[in-house]
Scaffold this motif. Structure first.
Motif, PDB file in Angstrom:
ATOM      1  N   ILE A  93       0.841  -1.235  -0.206  1.00 54.60           N
ATOM      2  CA  ILE A  93       0.162   0.028  -0.025  1.00 54.60           C
ATOM      3  C   ILE A  93       0.940   1.197   0.038  1.00 54.60           C
ATOM      4  O   ILE A  93       0.560   2.308  -0.030  1.00 54.60           O
ATOM      5  N   SER A  94       2.147   1.050   0.036  1.00 49.75           N
ATOM      6  CA  SER A  94       3.161   2.378   0.108  1.00 49.75           C
ATOM      7  C   SER A  94       2.914   3.202  -1.162  1.00 49.75           C
ATOM      8  O   SER A  94       3.005   4.655  -0.808  1.00 49.75           O
ATOM      9  N   PRO A  95       2.771   2.794  -2.323  1.00 49.08           N
ATOM     10  CA  PRO A  95       2.492   3.708  -3.302  1.00 49.08           C
ATOM     11  C   PRO A  95       1.147   4.353  -3.238  1.00 49.08           C
ATOM     12  O   PRO A  95       1.111   5.439  -3.717  1.00 49.08           O
ATOM     13  N   MET A 100      -1.564   9.512  -1.836  1.00 51.34           N
ATOM     14  CA  MET A 100      -2.671  10.255  -1.115  1.00 51.34           C
ATOM     15  C   MET A 100      -1.734  11.173  -0.560  1.00 51.34           C
ATOM     16  O   MET A 100      -2.504  12.611  -0.253  1.00 51.34           O
ATOM     17  N   SER A 101      -0.678  11.156   0.183  1.00 47.58           N
ATOM     18  CA  SER A 101      -0.012  12.541   0.436  1.00 47.58           C
ATOM     19  C   SER A 101       0.417  13.533  -0.171  1.00 47.58           C
ATOM     20  O   SER A 101       0.356  14.722   0.257  1.00 47.58           O
ATOM     21  N   GLU A 102       0.337  13.264  -1.660  1.00 48.11           N
ATOM     22  CA  GLU A 102       0.602  14.080  -2.571  1.00 48.11           C
ATOM     23  C   GLU A 102      -0.754  14.958  -3.082  1.00 48.11           C
ATOM     24  O   GLU A 102      -0.734  16.105  -3.810  1.00 48.11           O
ATOM     25  N   LYS A 103      -1.866  14.193  -2.820  1.00 54.83           N
ATOM     26  CA  LYS A 103      -3.155  14.545  -3.257  1.00 54.83           C
ATOM     27  C   LYS A 103      -3.668  15.923  -2.483  1.00 54.83           C
ATOM     28  O   LYS A 103      -3.681  15.823  -1.320  1.00 54.83           O
ATOM     29  N   ALA A 104      -3.640  17.031  -3.334  1.00 54.71           N
ATOM     30  CA  ALA A 104      -4.357  18.162  -2.720  1.00 54.71           C
ATOM     31  C   ALA A 104      -5.494  18.366  -2.200  1.00 54.71           C
ATOM     32  O   ALA A 104      -5.795  18.985  -1.114  1.00 54.71           O
ATOM     33  N   GLU A 105      -6.456  17.367  -2.625  1.00 46.57           N
ATOM     34  CA  GLU A 105      -8.039  17.536  -2.360  1.00 46.57           C
ATOM     35  C   GLU A 105      -8.321  16.475  -1.276  1.00 46.57           C
ATOM     36  O   GLU A 105      -9.483  16.137  -1.439  1.00 46.57           O
ATOM     37  N   VAL A 106      -7.588  16.394  -0.186  1.00 48.16           N
ATOM     38  CA  VAL A 106      -8.242  15.374   0.741  1.00 48.16           C
ATOM     39  C   VAL A 106      -9.236  16.352   1.751  1.00 48.16           C
ATOM     40  O   VAL A 106      -8.657  17.450   2.592  1.00 48.16           O
ATOM     41  N   SER A 107     -10.305  16.018   1.925  1.00 49.00           N
ATOM     42  CA  SER A 107     -11.383  16.514   2.677  1.00 49.00           C
ATOM     43  C   SER A 107     -11.392  16.469   4.036  1.00 49.00           C
ATOM     44  O   SER A 107     -10.451  15.287   4.702  1.00 49.00           O
ATOM     45  N   ASP A 108     -11.633  17.209   4.912  1.00 50.69           N
ATOM     46  CA  ASP A 108     -11.542  16.950   6.183  1.00 50.69           C
ATOM     47  C   ASP A 108     -12.190  15.649   6.641  1.00 50.69           C
ATOM     48  O   ASP A 108     -11.511  14.995   7.594  1.00 50.69           O
ATOM     49  N   ASN A 109     -13.376  15.108   5.997  1.00 46.67           N
ATOM     50  CA  ASN A 109     -13.953  13.947   6.209  1.00 46.67           C
ATOM     51  C   ASN A 109     -13.101  12.761   5.804  1.00 46.67           C
ATOM     52  O   ASN A 109     -12.795  11.783   6.654  1.00 46.67           O
TER      53      ASN A 109
END
Length: 128
Positions: A93-95, A100-109
């Protein structure tokens, strides 16, 4: 018995049917297929493949086959994600975490869900 895997387009179709079931081929072709440029015959073929794989069932009502899902949406999504991790990411799951860490649109939820998941995994490790 484990079901056969499904592709992205099949997953999207299955989710559409799950939200609109029971649905006829014509209804699915109009609501799902037209927006994606899919012919009615293509939609029918996909629905029959999903039926053969055990994800859909059909019953005749007033002379028309109406299709409904055989599994919960979350079960199907979990299976697709598991297949992706095993086949595409070779079980790591590392990739995905790096993406996910580079994705800018992670919502608060979404962030709260991820934090809860990490907390649950840490608790499980402590118990083992």
């Amino acid at each position: 018995m484990r079901r056969k895997t499904i592709g992205d387009q099949e997953l999207a179709l299955l989710q559409y049917i799950g939200e609109n079931e029971p649905a006829s081929v014509g209804e699915v072709a109009a609501g799902f297929g037209e927006a994606r440029g899919l012919a009615r015959s293509t939609v029918l073929t996909m629905m029959e493949r999903l039926r053969t794989k055990g994800y859909l069932q059909r019953a005749q009502q007033d002379g028309v086959y109406r299709y409904h899902t055989t599994a919960e949406q979350q079960d199907v999504v979990n299976s697709a994600v598991g297949s992706f991790v095993e086949k595409t990411l070779q079980g790591s799951i590392s990739p995905f975490v790096a993406w996910m860490s580079e994705k800018a649109e992670v919502s608060d939820n979404e962030l709260a869900e991820l934090e809860a998941l990490v907390s649950r995994l840490q608790s499980q490790r402590r118990e083992d």
